[in-house]
Design a protein around this motif. Structure first.
Motif, mmCIF file in Angstrom:
data_model
loop_
_atom_site.group_PDB
_atom_site.id
_atom_site.type_symbol
_atom_site.label_atom_id
_atom_site.label_comp_id
_atom_site.label_asym_id
_atom_site.label_seq_id
_atom_site.Cartn_x
_atom_site.Cartn_y
_atom_site.Cartn_z
ATOM 1 N N GLN A 95 32.022 34.998 39.605
ATOM 2 C CA GLN A 95 31.309 34.196 38.604
ATOM 3 C C GLN A 95 30.448 35.117 37.737
ATOM 4 O OE1 GLN A 95 31.975 30.916 38.344
ATOM 5 N NE2 GLN A 95 33.390 31.238 40.054
ATOM 6 N N PRO A 96 30.087 34.665 36.526
ATOM 7 C CA PRO A 96 29.219 35.500 35.677
ATOM 8 C C PRO A 96 27.892 35.810 36.381
ATOM 9 C CG PRO A 96 30.115 33.661 34.424
ATOM 10 C CD PRO A 96 30.494 33.442 35.860
ATOM 11 N N GLY A 97 27.482 37.070 36.328
ATOM 12 C CA GLY A 97 26.234 37.516 36.944
ATOM 13 C C GLY A 97 26.351 37.848 38.422
ATOM 14 N N GLU A 98 27.517 37.688 39.001
ATOM 15 C CA GLU A 98 27.702 37.975 40.425
ATOM 16 C C GLU A 98 28.111 39.441 40.617
ATOM 17 O OE1 GLU A 98 29.169 34.702 43.700
ATOM 18 O OE2 GLU A 98 30.544 35.278 42.134
ATOM 19 N N SER A 99 27.680 40.013 41.722
ATOM 20 C CA SER A 99 28.059 41.382 42.066
ATOM 21 C C SER A 99 28.724 41.369 43.438
ATOM 22 C CB SER A 99 26.824 42.285 42.093
ATOM 23 O OG SER A 99 25.966 41.895 43.139
ATOM 24 N N LEU A 100 29.311 42.484 43.786
ATOM 25 C CA LEU A 100 29.920 42.591 45.122
ATOM 26 C C LEU A 100 28.867 42.403 46.203
ATOM 27 C CD1 LEU A 100 32.502 45.513 44.841
ATOM 28 C CD2 LEU A 100 32.953 43.073 45.017
ATOM 29 N N LEU A 123 40.132 46.439 50.333
ATOM 30 C CA LEU A 123 41.164 45.397 50.266
ATOM 31 C C LEU A 123 41.728 45.232 48.859
ATOM 32 C CD1 LEU A 123 39.749 42.558 52.536
ATOM 33 C CD2 LEU A 123 41.917 43.747 52.836
ATOM 34 N N ASN A 124 40.890 45.427 47.841
ATOM 35 C CA ASN A 124 41.300 45.179 46.463
ATOM 36 C C ASN A 124 41.629 46.456 45.699
ATOM 37 O OD1 ASN A 124 40.841 42.133 46.100
ATOM 38 N ND2 ASN A 124 38.980 42.845 47.126
ATOM 39 N N ASN A 125 41.596 47.595 46.377
ATOM 40 C CA ASN A 125 41.881 48.892 45.743
ATOM 41 C C ASN A 125 41.040 49.104 44.493
ATOM 42 O OD1 ASN A 125 43.801 49.660 47.647
ATOM 43 N ND2 ASN A 125 45.445 48.623 46.531
ATOM 44 N N LEU A 126 39.749 48.862 44.593
ATOM 45 C CA LEU A 126 38.840 49.042 43.464
ATOM 46 C C LEU A 126 38.412 50.497 43.379
ATOM 47 C CD1 LEU A 126 36.570 45.899 43.971
ATOM 48 C CD2 LEU A 126 38.492 46.140 42.395
ATOM 49 N N ASP A 127 38.326 50.999 42.140
ATOM 50 C CA ASP A 127 37.859 52.373 41.946
ATOM 51 C C ASP A 127 36.342 52.461 42.088
ATOM 52 O OD1 ASP A 127 40.416 53.293 41.500
ATOM 53 O OD2 ASP A 127 40.314 52.927 39.345
ATOM 54 N N ALA A 128 35.655 51.424 41.610
ATOM 55 C CA ALA A 128 34.197 51.388 41.690
ATOM 56 C C ALA A 128 33.789 50.010 42.188
ATOM 57 C CB ALA A 128 33.597 51.678 40.318
ATOM 58 N N ALA A 129 32.518 49.839 42.358
ATOM 59 C CA ALA A 129 32.021 48.559 42.869
ATOM 60 C C ALA A 129 31.715 47.595 41.726
ATOM 61 C CB ALA A 129 30.788 48.796 43.730
ATOM 62 N N ARG A 130 32.357 47.773 40.586
ATOM 63 C CA ARG A 130 32.150 46.885 39.448
ATOM 64 C C ARG A 130 33.206 45.799 39.433
ATOM 65 N NH1 ARG A 130 31.557 50.499 34.236
ATOM 66 N NH2 ARG A 130 31.256 52.286 35.549
#
Length: 142
Positions: A95-100, A123-130
């Motif tokens: 959602q807008p404004g939500e972070s990990l 799990l999501n193969n993210l490069d960064a926590a954005r």
């Protein structure tokens, strides 16, 4: 030197030697021995010592480290796909404004949020926590 000695050039065992010959009482000449002069010991410069000793030691250390890394490598997870266990997950829309961090805290308040964020990133193969609003994420469910 006495008057009975004379300067003479001789060729002894393939080496040209200039020497002094002493004539003994019988009149025969004895040549000076034709041995080669003793060579000084080999001297290495600092760079030569590094090349001679250092480079082989560095290569040996690299070989030993790579061999130990190969022998201590972690074992594989399973021999076949049947033996693998799946991580139970749920899909969450950001959602807008939500972070990990916020997602991790709301889904698993009993766990350390750093561990949950690391699981989500893996799990999501993210490069960064954005994350972006509207993005679908797989989140571990207990």
């Amino acid at each position: 030197m006495s008057a009975s000695s004379a300067f003479q050039d001789t060729f002894v065992q393939g080496v040209f030697v200039q020497g002094v010959t002493n004539h003994n009482r019988s009149g025969a000449g004895a040549a000076v021995s034709g041995r080669r002069p003793k060579q000084p010991p080999l001297r290495l410069t600092q760079r030569g010592r590094f090349v001679f000793f250092g480079v082989p030691l560095i290569l040996l250390a690299a070989f030993i480290l790579s061999l130990s890394g190969f022998l201590n490598a972690p074992a594989k997870a399973a021999d076949s796909a049947d033996q693998l266990s799946l991580t139970p997950t749920v899909t969450v829309t950001v959602q807008p404004g939500e972070s990990l961090w916020a997602i991790a805290g709301s889904l698993a308040p009993e766990r350390d949020p750093r561990d949950v964020v690391a699981d989500i990133v893996q799990l999501n193969n993210l490069d960064a926590a954005r994350v972006m609003p509207g993005q679908q994420l797989f989140v571990p469910s207990k």
